[in-house]
Design a protein around this motif. Structure first.
Motif, PDB file in Angstrom:
ATOM      1  N   UNK A   1     -20.744  -7.547   3.611  1.00  0.00           N
ATOM      2  CA  UNK A   1     -20.578  -6.353   4.447  1.00  0.00           C
ATOM      3  C   UNK A   1     -19.132  -5.877   4.405  1.00  0.00           C
ATOM      4  N   UNK A   2     -18.201  -6.799   4.474  1.00  0.00           N
ATOM      5  CA  UNK A   2     -16.784  -6.435   4.375  1.00  0.00           C
ATOM      6  C   UNK A   2     -16.470  -5.860   2.999  1.00  0.00           C
TER       7      UNK A   2
ATOM      8  N   UNK B   1     -11.856   2.327   1.411  1.00  0.00           N
ATOM      9  CA  UNK B   1     -11.639   3.609   2.079  1.00  0.00           C
ATOM     10  C   UNK B   1     -10.164   3.836   2.389  1.00  0.00           C
ATOM     11  N   UNK B   2      -9.898   4.955   2.995  1.00  0.00           N
ATOM     12  CA  UNK B   2      -8.523   5.311   3.346  1.00  0.00           C
ATOM     13  C   UNK B   2      -8.057   4.636   4.625  1.00  0.00           C
ATOM     14  N   UNK B   3      -8.979   4.262   5.499  1.00  0.00           N
ATOM     15  CA  UNK B   3      -8.608   3.658   6.769  1.00  0.00           C
ATOM     16  C   UNK B   3      -8.379   2.155   6.598  1.00  0.00           C
ATOM     17  N   UNK B   4      -7.393   1.628   7.320  1.00  0.00           N
ATOM     18  CA  UNK B   4      -7.141   0.189   7.276  1.00  0.00           C
ATOM     19  C   UNK B   4      -8.178  -0.592   8.066  1.00  0.00           C
ATOM     20  N   UNK B   5      -8.686  -0.008   9.161  1.00  0.00           N
ATOM     21  CA  UNK B   5      -9.672  -0.663  10.015  1.00  0.00           C
ATOM     22  C   UNK B   5     -10.863   0.265  10.193  1.00  0.00           C
TER      23      UNK B   5
ATOM     24  N   UNK C   1      -8.953  -1.825   4.713  1.00  0.00           N
ATOM     25  CA  UNK C   1      -8.164  -0.853   3.959  1.00  0.00           C
ATOM     26  C   UNK C   1      -7.379  -1.469   2.823  1.00  0.00           C
ATOM     27  N   UNK C   2      -6.734  -0.609   2.070  1.00  0.00           N
ATOM     28  CA  UNK C   2      -5.966  -1.030   0.906  1.00  0.00           C
ATOM     29  C   UNK C   2      -4.865  -2.019   1.267  1.00  0.00           C
TER      30      UNK C   2
END
Length: 169
Positions: free
Chosen positions: A135-136, A142-146, A159-160
Protein backbone atom coordinates in the motif's frame (compact mmCIF):
# COMPACT_ATOMS: atom_id res chain seq x y z
CA UNK A 1 -4.74 -3.81 -1.87
CA UNK A 2 -3.54 -6.94 -3.60
CA UNK A 3 -6.35 -7.41 -6.10
CA UNK A 4 -6.56 -3.79 -7.15
CA UNK A 5 -4.68 -4.49 -10.37
CA UNK A 6 -4.39 -7.33 -12.87
CA UNK A 7 -2.57 -10.37 -11.43
CA UNK A 8 -2.14 -8.59 -8.07
CA UNK A 9 -3.57 -11.56 -6.19
CA UNK A 10 -1.10 -13.93 -7.84
CA UNK A 11 1.73 -11.49 -7.12
CA UNK A 12 0.84 -11.39 -3.43
CA UNK A 13 0.52 -15.18 -3.23
CA UNK A 14 4.02 -15.60 -4.68
CA UNK A 15 5.42 -12.92 -2.34
CA UNK A 16 3.83 -14.55 0.71
CA UNK A 17 5.21 -17.96 -0.22
CA UNK A 18 8.68 -16.48 -0.78
CA UNK A 19 8.56 -14.62 2.56
CA UNK A 20 7.38 -17.78 4.27
CA UNK A 21 10.28 -19.82 2.90
CA UNK A 22 12.77 -17.11 3.88
CA UNK A 23 11.43 -16.77 7.44
CA UNK A 24 10.79 -20.42 8.29
CA UNK A 25 14.44 -21.11 9.26
CA UNK A 26 14.05 -18.51 12.03
CA UNK A 27 11.08 -20.42 13.47
CA UNK A 28 11.97 -24.14 13.28
CA UNK A 29 9.04 -25.13 15.52
CA UNK A 30 6.50 -24.06 12.87
CA UNK A 31 4.99 -26.72 10.67
CA UNK A 32 6.50 -25.86 7.28
CA UNK A 33 3.78 -27.66 5.31
CA UNK A 34 0.96 -25.85 7.11
CA UNK A 35 2.65 -22.45 6.88
CA UNK A 36 3.41 -22.74 3.17
CA UNK A 37 0.01 -24.24 2.27
CA UNK A 38 -1.70 -21.40 4.14
CA UNK A 39 0.30 -18.84 2.16
CA UNK A 40 -0.52 -20.53 -1.13
CA UNK A 41 -4.22 -21.13 -0.42
CA UNK A 42 -5.00 -18.16 1.82
CA UNK A 43 -7.04 -16.27 -0.76
CA UNK A 44 -8.13 -19.13 -3.04
CA UNK A 45 -11.77 -18.24 -2.32
CA UNK A 46 -11.31 -14.97 -4.19
CA UNK A 47 -11.44 -16.87 -7.48
CA UNK A 48 -15.13 -17.45 -6.68
CA UNK A 49 -15.73 -14.27 -4.70
CA UNK A 50 -14.53 -11.91 -7.43
CA UNK A 51 -15.19 -11.60 -11.13
CA UNK A 52 -13.49 -9.70 -13.96
CA UNK A 53 -9.71 -9.78 -13.41
CA UNK A 54 -9.28 -6.33 -14.96
CA UNK A 55 -11.87 -4.53 -12.78
CA UNK A 56 -12.62 -6.89 -9.88
CA UNK A 57 -16.14 -6.81 -8.47
CA UNK A 58 -17.64 -9.16 -5.90
CA UNK A 59 -19.98 -11.88 -7.12
CA UNK A 60 -23.26 -12.46 -5.28
CA UNK A 61 -21.65 -15.46 -3.58
CA UNK A 62 -18.63 -13.36 -2.66
CA UNK A 63 -20.83 -10.67 -1.13
CA UNK A 64 -23.00 -13.10 0.82
CA UNK A 65 -20.43 -15.66 1.99
CA UNK A 66 -17.07 -13.92 1.62
CA UNK A 67 -13.77 -15.21 0.35
CA UNK A 68 -12.66 -16.66 3.70
CA UNK A 69 -15.61 -19.05 3.94
CA UNK A 70 -15.31 -19.82 0.22
CA UNK A 71 -11.62 -20.68 0.70
CA UNK A 72 -12.46 -23.10 3.50
CA UNK A 73 -15.25 -24.68 1.44
CA UNK A 74 -13.02 -25.09 -1.62
CA UNK A 75 -10.28 -26.76 0.45
CA UNK A 76 -12.78 -29.15 2.08
CA UNK A 77 -14.26 -29.98 -1.32
CA UNK A 78 -10.82 -30.69 -2.80
CA UNK A 79 -9.94 -32.87 0.21
CA UNK A 80 -13.19 -34.83 -0.21
CA UNK A 81 -12.52 -35.33 -3.93
CA UNK A 82 -9.07 -36.72 -3.08
CA UNK A 83 -10.46 -39.02 -0.39
CA UNK A 84 -8.71 -37.11 2.40
CA UNK A 85 -10.12 -36.78 5.90
CA UNK A 86 -11.51 -33.25 6.24
CA UNK A 87 -10.73 -33.44 9.97
CA UNK A 88 -7.03 -34.09 9.38
CA UNK A 89 -5.02 -31.93 11.80
CA UNK A 90 -2.88 -30.29 9.09
CA UNK A 91 -5.90 -29.57 6.93
CA UNK A 92 -7.70 -28.01 9.90
CA UNK A 93 -4.58 -25.97 10.70
CA UNK A 94 -4.45 -24.60 7.14
CA UNK A 95 -8.14 -23.69 7.17
CA UNK A 96 -7.76 -22.11 10.61
CA UNK A 97 -4.88 -19.93 9.37
CA UNK A 98 -6.97 -18.81 6.41
CA UNK A 99 -10.03 -18.06 8.52
CA UNK A 100 -7.94 -16.09 11.06
CA UNK A 101 -5.94 -14.05 8.55
CA UNK A 102 -7.39 -10.62 9.38
CA UNK A 103 -7.05 -10.69 13.14
CA UNK A 104 -8.98 -8.32 15.38
CA UNK A 105 -11.86 -6.28 14.01
CA UNK A 106 -10.27 -2.86 14.68
CA UNK A 107 -8.34 -3.25 11.42
CA UNK A 108 -11.58 -2.64 9.54
CA UNK A 109 -11.57 -6.25 8.39
CA UNK A 110 -12.55 -9.15 10.54
CA UNK A 111 -11.76 -12.81 10.54
CA UNK A 112 -14.13 -15.64 11.24
CA UNK A 113 -11.90 -16.75 14.14
CA UNK A 114 -8.89 -15.36 15.97
CA UNK A 115 -5.49 -17.01 15.46
CA UNK A 116 -4.92 -19.87 17.88
CA UNK A 117 -1.85 -21.54 16.34
CA UNK A 118 1.72 -20.48 15.67
CA UNK A 119 1.22 -20.99 11.94
CA UNK A 120 -1.93 -18.83 11.90
CA UNK A 121 -0.08 -16.01 13.67
CA UNK A 122 2.85 -16.38 11.29
CA UNK A 123 0.55 -16.10 8.26
CA UNK A 124 -1.34 -13.15 9.74
CA UNK A 125 1.83 -11.14 10.24
CA UNK A 126 3.53 -11.86 6.92
CA UNK A 127 0.31 -11.12 5.05
CA UNK A 128 -0.23 -7.91 6.99
CA UNK A 129 3.36 -6.82 6.38
CA UNK A 130 3.06 -7.53 2.66
CA UNK A 131 -0.27 -5.74 2.32
CA UNK A 132 0.85 -2.65 4.23
CA UNK A 133 4.21 -2.30 2.48
CA UNK A 134 2.53 -2.69 -0.93
CA UNK A 135 0.00 0.00 0.00
CA UNK A 136 2.85 2.38 0.80
CA UNK A 137 4.64 1.45 -2.41
CA UNK A 138 1.53 2.16 -4.47
CA UNK A 139 1.11 5.57 -2.81
CA UNK A 140 4.72 6.67 -3.46
CA UNK A 141 5.78 8.98 -6.24
CA UNK A 142 3.41 11.85 -5.73
CA UNK A 143 4.28 15.45 -5.06
CA UNK A 144 3.15 15.39 -1.43
CA UNK A 145 5.48 14.13 1.30
CA UNK A 146 2.57 12.81 3.41
CA UNK A 147 -0.73 11.35 2.20
CA UNK A 148 -3.67 9.95 4.15
CA UNK A 149 -4.13 6.22 3.56
CA UNK A 150 -7.35 4.55 4.71
CA UNK A 151 -5.50 1.31 5.45
CA UNK A 152 -3.48 3.04 8.17
CA UNK A 153 -6.09 5.62 9.22
CA UNK A 154 -3.36 8.29 9.19
CA UNK A 155 -1.01 10.20 6.95
CA UNK A 156 2.02 8.26 5.82
CA UNK A 157 5.40 9.44 4.51
CA UNK A 158 5.40 8.62 0.80
CA UNK A 159 6.92 11.65 -0.92
CA UNK A 160 10.20 11.95 -2.75
CA UNK A 161 11.97 13.14 0.40
CA UNK A 162 11.27 9.73 1.95
CA UNK A 163 12.03 7.57 -1.08
CA UNK A 164 15.52 6.21 -0.44
CA UNK A 165 15.93 4.87 -3.97
CA UNK A 166 15.66 8.31 -5.51
CA UNK A 167 18.01 9.82 -2.92
CA UNK A 168 20.68 7.24 -3.76
CA UNK A 169 20.64 8.19 -7.46
Amino acid sequence: MHHAYYAGLLEQTVELAAACLQLLPLYPDLDKDVALATCLLGDIGKVKALEDPFAPEYTSTGELIGHLALSSEMISQAANEQGLDVNDQKLLAVKHGILAQYGETESGLSSTVQAKTKEALFYYYIKRMNTELRALQQAEGGEQDFVYLDLFKRKMAVGKAFNQEEEAE
